[in-house]
Design a protein around this motif. Structure first.
Motif, short mmCIF file in Angstrom:
data_model
loop_
_atom_site.label_atom_id
_atom_site.label_comp_id
_atom_site.label_asym_id
_atom_site.label_seq_id
_atom_site.Cartn_x
_atom_site.Cartn_y
_atom_site.Cartn_z
N THR A 95 20.01 8.67 51.23
CA THR A 95 19.60 9.84 50.46
C THR A 95 18.13 9.67 50.12
O THR A 95 17.72 8.60 49.68
CB THR A 95 20.42 9.96 49.16
N LYS A 125 17.03 26.40 50.79
CA LYS A 125 18.43 26.31 50.35
C LYS A 125 19.38 26.52 51.52
O LYS A 125 20.42 25.87 51.61
CB LYS A 125 18.71 27.30 49.23
N TYR A 128 18.93 23.03 53.46
CA TYR A 128 19.31 21.79 52.77
C TYR A 128 20.54 21.93 51.87
O TYR A 128 21.06 20.93 51.40
CB TYR A 128 18.15 21.27 51.93
N ASN A 132 20.44 21.40 46.56
CA ASN A 132 19.60 20.29 47.00
C ASN A 132 18.11 20.60 47.02
O ASN A 132 17.32 19.79 47.52
CB ASN A 132 20.04 19.83 48.39
N TYR A 145 16.52 17.20 47.85
CA TYR A 145 17.50 16.11 47.87
C TYR A 145 18.11 16.14 49.26
O TYR A 145 18.76 17.09 49.67
CB TYR A 145 18.55 16.38 46.78
N HIS A 146 17.87 15.08 50.03
CA HIS A 146 18.08 15.08 51.47
C HIS A 146 19.03 13.96 51.86
O HIS A 146 18.71 12.79 51.67
CB HIS A 146 16.69 14.87 52.08
N LYS A 147 20.21 14.27 52.39
CA LYS A 147 21.17 13.26 52.85
C LYS A 147 21.15 13.25 54.37
O LYS A 147 21.37 14.27 55.00
CB LYS A 147 22.57 13.56 52.34
#
Length: 190
Positions: A95, A125, A128, A132, A145-147
């Protein structure tokens, strides 16, 4: 960011991998382009020369219109080690919290700036995920917020663990045996 000691404690069965992952985290958060290249699977340089790759990496972090910073980078999980022929492969889930600043149009009025911000938020949106991405008014940055995941590779081309970004169906799949790819999981959120 996780410390080396935390990674070694969390993944004690794979200390060499944990150390290389820590160096990878450090290189990414410090924008150490040479470090990133050192930890990139070397077979990719047969297709894209290292100097070209370095320029692409540099441009991805900063250009005249955008700047990207990786504010945090955490290893979430390490999948099982897979062996195929003489190679070893492992999927690493991570993450990252990235921040993106875009150059403002100096000639745009406030209404136009707000429309652009709303459009970009909708676009981000969609890409991601709704929860996030957000915009920080005080910094003028989009926070993401990047997984994702990378594949760690240890083989005759790479006697120490190196990494490739994993995105199912990408051009990078050609560097991984299909028998290994068949056992990979899509990155979270895919």
């Amino acid at each position: 960011m996780q410390t080396l000691a935390q990674l070694l404690e969390r993944f004690p069965a794979q200390p060499d991998l944990a150390k290389r992952l820590w160096f990878f985290l450090e290189a990414m958060t410090q924008e150490d382009y040479d470090g990133i290249l050192l930890l990139t699977y070397p077979a990719i340089f047969d297709v894209v020369p290292k100097a070209v790759m370095r320029e692409k990496i540099m441009a991805s972090f900063d250009d005249d219109e955008t700047s990207i910073a990786i504010d945090s980078f955490e290893i979430d999980d390490i999948g099982p080690q897979l062996t195929y022929d003489a190679g070893h492969y492992v999927q690493v889930f991570y993450t990252a919290l990235m921040s993106l600043r875009l150059q403002e149009d100096a000639e745009a009025d406030e209404e136009r700036r707000q429309e652009r911000k709303a459009f970009l938020l909708r676009m981000f949106k969609a890409f991601y995920g709704d929860g996030n991405i957000w915009y920080e008014e005080n910094t003028g940055r989009y926070c993401i917020y990047h997984k994702k995941s990378v594949i760690g590779i240890l083989d005759d081309r790479s006697p120490q663990w190196t990494f490739l970004s994993y995105q199912p169906g990408s051009e990078l799949d050609r560097f991984i045996p299909s028998a290994v790819l068949d056992q990979m999981q899509p990155p979270p959120g895919e």
